[in-house]
Design a protein around this motif. Structure first.
Motif, PDB file in Angstrom:
ATOM      1  N   ASN A   1       9.710 -13.496  -7.442  1.00 31.21           N
ATOM      2  CA  ASN A   1       8.659 -14.380  -7.967  1.00 31.21           C
ATOM      3  C   ASN A   1       7.377 -14.322  -7.129  1.00 31.21           C
ATOM      4  O   ASN A   1       6.522 -15.210  -7.213  1.00 31.21           O
ATOM      5  CB  ASN A   1       9.171 -15.828  -8.010  1.00 31.21           C
ATOM      6  CG  ASN A   1      10.200 -16.026  -9.121  1.00 31.21           C
ATOM      7  OD1 ASN A   1      10.003 -15.540 -10.235  1.00 31.21           O
ATOM      8  ND2 ASN A   1      11.283 -16.720  -8.825  1.00 31.21           N
ATOM      9  N   ASP A   2       7.272 -13.287  -6.292  1.00 34.54           N
ATOM     10  CA  ASP A   2       6.054 -13.052  -5.505  1.00 34.54           C
ATOM     11  C   ASP A   2       5.707 -14.157  -4.513  1.00 34.54           C
ATOM     12  O   ASP A   2       4.530 -14.354  -4.184  1.00 34.54           O
ATOM     13  CB  ASP A   2       4.846 -12.812  -6.432  1.00 34.54           C
ATOM     14  CG  ASP A   2       4.944 -11.456  -7.101  1.00 34.54           C
ATOM     15  OD1 ASP A   2       5.540 -10.549  -6.494  1.00 34.54           O
ATOM     16  OD2 ASP A   2       4.436 -11.317  -8.239  1.00 34.54           O
ATOM     17  N   LYS A   3       6.719 -14.885  -4.061  1.00 38.54           N
ATOM     18  CA  LYS A   3       6.435 -15.869  -3.014  1.00 38.54           C
ATOM     19  C   LYS A   3       6.405 -15.199  -1.644  1.00 38.54           C
ATOM     20  O   LYS A   3       5.808 -15.709  -0.701  1.00 38.54           O
ATOM     21  CB  LYS A   3       7.505 -16.977  -2.995  1.00 38.54           C
ATOM     22  CG  LYS A   3       7.697 -17.698  -4.304  1.00 38.54           C
ATOM     23  CD  LYS A   3       6.473 -18.433  -4.777  1.00 38.54           C
ATOM     24  CE  LYS A   3       6.135 -19.642  -3.955  1.00 38.54           C
ATOM     25  NZ  LYS A   3       5.012 -20.412  -4.578  1.00 38.54           N
ATOM     26  N   LEU A   4       7.113 -14.077  -1.548  1.00 43.77           N
ATOM     27  CA  LEU A   4       7.233 -13.321  -0.301  1.00 43.77           C
ATOM     28  C   LEU A   4       7.227 -11.849  -0.653  1.00 43.77           C
ATOM     29  O   LEU A   4       7.684 -11.494  -1.739  1.00 43.77           O
ATOM     30  CB  LEU A   4       8.609 -13.561   0.335  1.00 43.77           C
ATOM     31  CG  LEU A   4       9.057 -14.927   0.784  1.00 43.77           C
ATOM     32  CD1 LEU A   4      10.564 -14.883   1.032  1.00 43.77           C
ATOM     33  CD2 LEU A   4       8.342 -15.297   2.053  1.00 43.77           C
ATOM     34  N   ASP A   5       6.782 -10.985   0.258  1.00 45.37           N
ATOM     35  CA  ASP A   5       7.041  -9.564   0.009  1.00 45.37           C
ATOM     36  C   ASP A   5       8.349  -9.185   0.717  1.00 45.37           C
ATOM     37  O   ASP A   5       8.968 -10.029   1.368  1.00 45.37           O
ATOM     38  CB  ASP A   5       5.842  -8.683   0.405  1.00 45.37           C
ATOM     39  CG  ASP A   5       5.587  -8.658   1.897  1.00 45.37           C
ATOM     40  OD1 ASP A   5       6.555  -8.785   2.667  1.00 45.37           O
ATOM     41  OD2 ASP A   5       4.414  -8.519   2.296  1.00 45.37           O
ATOM     42  N   LEU A   6       8.742  -7.923   0.561  1.00 45.55           N
ATOM     43  CA  LEU A   6      10.060  -7.527   1.062  1.00 45.55           C
ATOM     44  C   LEU A   6      10.149  -7.635   2.590  1.00 45.55           C
ATOM     45  O   LEU A   6      11.152  -8.096   3.134  1.00 45.55           O
ATOM     46  CB  LEU A   6      10.348  -6.089   0.607  1.00 45.55           C
ATOM     47  CG  LEU A   6      11.795  -5.646   0.563  1.00 45.55           C
ATOM     48  CD1 LEU A   6      12.674  -6.640  -0.168  1.00 45.55           C
ATOM     49  CD2 LEU A   6      11.896  -4.266  -0.077  1.00 45.55           C
ATOM     50  N   ALA A   7       9.092  -7.231   3.272  1.00 42.39           N
ATOM     51  CA  ALA A   7       9.119  -7.291   4.744  1.00 42.39           C
ATOM     52  C   ALA A   7       9.229  -8.744   5.208  1.00 42.39           C
ATOM     53  O   ALA A   7       9.894  -9.040   6.200  1.00 42.39           O
ATOM     54  CB  ALA A   7       7.865  -6.628   5.323  1.00 42.39           C
TER      55      ALA A   7
ATOM     56  N   GLY B   1       3.535 -12.997   7.758  1.00 41.82           N
ATOM     57  CA  GLY B   1       2.782 -11.915   7.136  1.00 41.82           C
ATOM     58  C   GLY B   1       2.061 -10.985   8.090  1.00 41.82           C
ATOM     59  O   GLY B   1       1.283 -10.131   7.653  1.00 41.82           O
ATOM     60  N   ALA B   2       2.318 -11.089   9.406  1.00 38.89           N
ATOM     61  CA  ALA B   2       1.587 -10.249  10.367  1.00 38.89           C
ATOM     62  C   ALA B   2       1.855  -8.759  10.132  1.00 38.89           C
ATOM     63  O   ALA B   2       0.933  -7.940  10.153  1.00 38.89           O
ATOM     64  CB  ALA B   2       1.965 -10.637  11.795  1.00 38.89           C
ATOM     65  N   PHE B   3       3.118  -8.410   9.895  1.00 37.45           N
ATOM     66  CA  PHE B   3       3.465  -7.007   9.665  1.00 37.45           C
ATOM     67  C   PHE B   3       2.947  -6.562   8.293  1.00 37.45           C
ATOM     68  O   PHE B   3       2.331  -5.500   8.159  1.00 37.45           O
ATOM     69  CB  PHE B   3       4.981  -6.841   9.768  1.00 37.45           C
ATOM     70  CG  PHE B   3       5.478  -5.434   9.605  1.00 37.45           C
ATOM     71  CD1 PHE B   3       4.784  -4.357  10.141  1.00 37.45           C
ATOM     72  CD2 PHE B   3       6.667  -5.171   8.937  1.00 37.45           C
ATOM     73  CE1 PHE B   3       5.253  -3.054  10.013  1.00 37.45           C
ATOM     74  CE2 PHE B   3       7.146  -3.878   8.795  1.00 37.45           C
ATOM     75  CZ  PHE B   3       6.436  -2.826   9.330  1.00 37.45           C
ATOM     76  N   SER B   4       3.153  -7.394   7.292  1.00 35.58           N
ATOM     77  CA  SER B   4       2.731  -7.040   5.934  1.00 35.58           C
ATOM     78  C   SER B   4       1.217  -6.790   5.863  1.00 35.58           C
ATOM     79  O   SER B   4       0.766  -5.907   5.140  1.00 35.58           O
ATOM     80  CB  SER B   4       3.104  -8.155   4.961  1.00 35.58           C
ATOM     81  OG  SER B   4       4.490  -8.412   5.031  1.00 35.58           O
ATOM     82  N   ARG B   5       0.457  -7.568   6.626  1.00 34.61           N
ATOM     83  CA  ARG B   5      -1.004  -7.370   6.609  1.00 34.61           C
ATOM     84  C   ARG B   5      -1.380  -5.999   7.159  1.00 34.61           C
ATOM     85  O   ARG B   5      -2.279  -5.342   6.639  1.00 34.61           O
ATOM     86  CB  ARG B   5      -1.707  -8.479   7.408  1.00 34.61           C
ATOM     87  CG  ARG B   5      -1.874  -9.773   6.609  1.00 34.61           C
ATOM     88  CD  ARG B   5      -2.812 -10.742   7.315  1.00 34.61           C
ATOM     89  NE  ARG B   5      -2.211 -11.294   8.526  1.00 34.61           N
ATOM     90  CZ  ARG B   5      -1.366 -12.334   8.541  1.00 34.61           C
ATOM     91  NH1 ARG B   5      -1.039 -12.937   7.404  1.00 34.61           N
ATOM     92  NH2 ARG B   5      -0.870 -12.770   9.664  1.00 34.61           N
ATOM     93  N   GLU B   6      -0.653  -5.558   8.200  1.00 35.69           N
ATOM     94  CA  GLU B   6      -0.912  -4.218   8.745  1.00 35.69           C
ATOM     95  C   GLU B   6      -0.621  -3.158   7.673  1.00 35.69           C
ATOM     96  O   GLU B   6      -1.370  -2.196   7.506  1.00 35.69           O
ATOM     97  CB  GLU B   6      -0.008  -3.933   9.955  1.00 35.69           C
ATOM     98  CG  GLU B   6      -0.209  -4.854  11.135  1.00 35.69           C
ATOM     99  CD  GLU B   6      -1.448  -4.496  11.942  1.00 35.69           C
ATOM    100  OE1 GLU B   6      -2.028  -3.418  11.684  1.00 35.69           O
ATOM    101  OE2 GLU B   6      -1.836  -5.303  12.801  1.00 35.69           O
ATOM    102  N   ILE B   7       0.501  -3.337   6.973  1.00 38.98           N
ATOM    103  CA  ILE B   7       0.888  -2.366   5.948  1.00 38.98           C
ATOM    104  C   ILE B   7      -0.113  -2.397   4.791  1.00 38.98           C
ATOM    105  O   ILE B   7      -0.567  -1.357   4.309  1.00 38.98           O
ATOM    106  CB  ILE B   7       2.315  -2.649   5.424  1.00 38.98           C
ATOM    107  CG1 ILE B   7       3.330  -2.569   6.567  1.00 38.98           C
ATOM    108  CG2 ILE B   7       2.689  -1.683   4.300  1.00 38.98           C
ATOM    109  CD1 ILE B   7       3.339  -1.253   7.310  1.00 38.98           C
ATOM    110  N   ASP B   8      -0.492  -3.602   4.380  1.00 38.51           N
ATOM    111  CA  ASP B   8      -1.447  -3.726   3.272  1.00 38.51           C
ATOM    112  C   ASP B   8      -2.770  -3.035   3.610  1.00 38.51           C
ATOM    113  O   ASP B   8      -3.384  -2.395   2.756  1.00 38.51           O
ATOM    114  CB  ASP B   8      -1.682  -5.201   2.929  1.00 38.51           C
ATOM    115  CG  ASP B   8      -0.442  -5.851   2.291  1.00 38.51           C
ATOM    116  OD1 ASP B   8       0.450  -5.085   1.860  1.00 38.51           O
ATOM    117  OD2 ASP B   8      -0.371  -7.085   2.230  1.00 38.51           O
ATOM    118  N   ALA B   9      -3.191  -3.167   4.870  1.00 40.18           N
ATOM    119  CA  ALA B   9      -4.449  -2.533   5.278  1.00 40.18           C
ATOM    120  C   ALA B   9      -4.331  -1.011   5.212  1.00 40.18           C
ATOM    121  O   ALA B   9      -5.257  -0.316   4.769  1.00 40.18           O
ATOM    122  CB  ALA B   9      -4.830  -2.975   6.693  1.00 40.18           C
TER     123      ALA B   9
END
Ligand SMILES: Nc1nc2c(c(=O)[nH]1)N(C=O)[C@@H](CNc1ccc(C(=O)N[C@@H](CCC(=O)O)C(=O)O)cc1)CN2
Ligand SMILES: Nc1nc2c(ncn2[C@@H]2O[C@H](COP(=O)(O)OP(=O)(O)OP(=O)(O)O)[C@@H](O)[C@H]2O)c(=O)[nH]1
Ligand SMILES: [Mg+2]
Length: 459
Positions: free
Chosen positions: A122-128, A154-162
């Motif tokens: 439901n897009d509340k969280l990403d997989l990481a 979301g610290a790791f996810s933000r790096e990946i998203d960037a």
């Protein structure tokens, strides 16, 4: 058929608190019928986001427990669906009764990780982030827990998203150029693309480095203690663990089984494995112990080859093990030689570099040199306990980052050697996919099943 990556219409229920007894225990419901089921147990309507003190009853009117009922309407809940919590008394039997009453009212038991899985779908969280929840719960050191919290935020996810954003921009650019062949040559020749690919590579390496640290915090270092009988391996395990876990005697062949101890060094989880002394043996039990010792060494992050440093042939004893090790495990295994019994040999505690080997002089008996060993182990893994901004990561993430890096490198070579825009475009696409698998933008049912099924029930 896998039911995983699809949300069924079921309302799920599970005990959310740890098994066993506690002051309070929480039963959590999620799904379209959560509110109706919760209200039927509470016997009255539940106002959204209000704490209600209620008696919980089953459908026959039997009082089960009294506690707090909470209702979070979707999408503003943990799972994104309607969620109800029944916060009762923390005993396993009473919580099971509450779960049974919820099932009788139309819920089904949740699979392990299913609440988090629904939050992901439901897009509340990403997989990481979902993985960070499990890592937070499983953390064994304070540093590991704090880094998991950062990943959950979301610290790791933000790096990946960037990184994904940068790859996307580059893909758009490269693919546009391919569509206009007359301009492709200029575009590839002007060096701007190569520059951007290289900038991306640098960035990716930085994230990989940080993720390595994050994965080390979660998974820890595996240290295998090996060597001849009586060298002092078990004594070294005890010295590191700070307790008498292993039996120590002056008799050769004391340790026959594999012994494990889990400790930490400044927040780095350390999984220590003590093994049977390596020698020719006619004893079946000991032979099996020695076979297992070699098996453990094969998966070690580091092997401590312990030698009795007080014996006149200490160097020969360690050297004699090299050919055997190379033959069994290959030449480039990470080995540190420990010259134990420094109290007898009279040599001062030290870390010595000798012909490509690291030798540590120490005494497991007196503890002299143990601090040098601990520092050395941290250094081997590139562990720094200074960083307060690290995030948690998993081996899976490291593999995906390495795959992304390999794709970029292949693309850079295609560009450089062949000036091939189309091949670069393909490598960028594969790089994009690898990065996407980390946050789950790109994922398979199989991967999701593997990840969420390792969570605990109720999470
Ligand atoms: N009682 C209780 N405590 C708990 C949880 C829980 O489910 N129940 N959690 C379970 O893991 C953790 C907290 N995680 C949560 C994450 C999101 C939402 C939530 O309702 N989010 C909504 C609303 C946000 C808001 O009001 O700002 C949303 O994201 O839209 C709740 C708990 C730890 N403590
Ligand atoms: N003086 C001294 N004795 C030590 C030291 N470390 C171990 N010993 C002694 O050496 C003997 C063997 O120690 P263990 O730790 O059992 O040796 P091990 O390598 O585990 O032996 P196996 O299990 O038989 O392979 C014991 O008598 C220990 O007390 C040390 O640093 N100094
Ligand atoms: Mg032993």
């Amino acid at each position: 058929m896998s039911t995983l990556s699809h949300l069924d219409g079921d309302t799920i229920v599970a005990i959310a608190t740890a098994p066993g007894r506690g002051g309070v225990g929480i039963v959590r419901l999620s799904g379209t019928a959560a509110r109706a089921i919760g209200e039927s147990l509470c016997g009255a309507p539940l106002t959204p986001r209000h704490a209600h003190f209620r008696v919980f009853r089953d459908s026959s009117g039997q009082q089960l427990d009294s506690g707090i009922g909470l209702y979070f309407p979707g999408p503003n809940s943990f799972t994104g669906e309607d969620v109800v919590e029944l916060q009762g008394h923390g005993g396993p039997v009473i919580l099971d009764l509450l779960v049974k009453a919820c099932c009788a009212a139309g819920a089904r038991l949740a699979r392990p990780g299913e609440f988090s899985e629904r939050a992901f779908l439901n897009d509340k969280l990403d997989l990481a982030q979902a993985e960070a929840i499990a890592d937070l719960i499983n953390s064994t050191t304070e540093q590991a827990a704090l880094s998991a919290t950062r990943s959950l935020q979301g610290a790791f996810s933000r790096e990946i998203d960037a990184l994904v954003e940068a790859v996307t921009r580059l893909r758009v650019y490269v693919e546009a150029a391919i569509d206009f062949p007359e301009e492709e040559i200029d575009f590839l020749a002007d060096g701007k693309v190569a520059e951007q690919v290289e900038a991306l590579q640098t960035r990716l390496q930085q994230v990989l480095q940080a993720a390595r640290q994050g994965s080390l915090l979660q998974e820890g270092m595996k240290l295998v203690i090996a060597g001849r009988p009586n060298a002092g391996k078990s004594s070294l395990l005890n010295a590191l663990a700070g307790q008498d876990t292993a039996i120590v005697t002056p008799i050769e062949g004391t340790t026959r089984d594999v012994l494990r101890e889990h400790i930490q060094i400044d927040g780095m989880p350390l999984h220590i494995v003590d093994t049977a002394g390596l020698r020719e043996s006619a004893d079946l039990v000991e032979q099996e112990g020695i076979r297992r010792a070699w098996e453990e060494m094969a998966s070690a992050d580091r092997i401590l080859l312990v030698v009795d440093g007080s014996s006149p042939d200490a160097d020969i004893a360690s050297a004699a093990l090299w050919p055997e090790k190379n033959q069994r495990l290959g030449a480039d295994l990470p080995v540190t030689v420990v010259h134990n019994k420094a109290d007898l040999s009279g040599r001062p505690p030290a870390v010595i570099q000798q012909g490509g080997d690291t030798i540590i002089e120490l005494s497991a008996l007196t503890g002299a040199g143990m601090d040098l060993l601990r520092e050395h182990l941290k250094q081997c893994m590139g562990y720094s306990d200074a960083g307060g901004d690290s995030f948690s990561a998993r081996r899976r993430h490291l593999a995906a980052l390495a795959e992304a890096a390999a794709c970029l490198e292949a693309g850079r070579e295609q560009l450089q050697l062949a000036g091939a825009g189309e091949l670069l475009a393909e490598d960028l696409r594969r790089c994009h996919n690898a990065l996407g698998s980390i946050t789950g933008v790109i994922s398979s049912d199989e991967l999701l099943g593997e990840i969420f099924s390792s969570f605990c029930i109720g999470k």
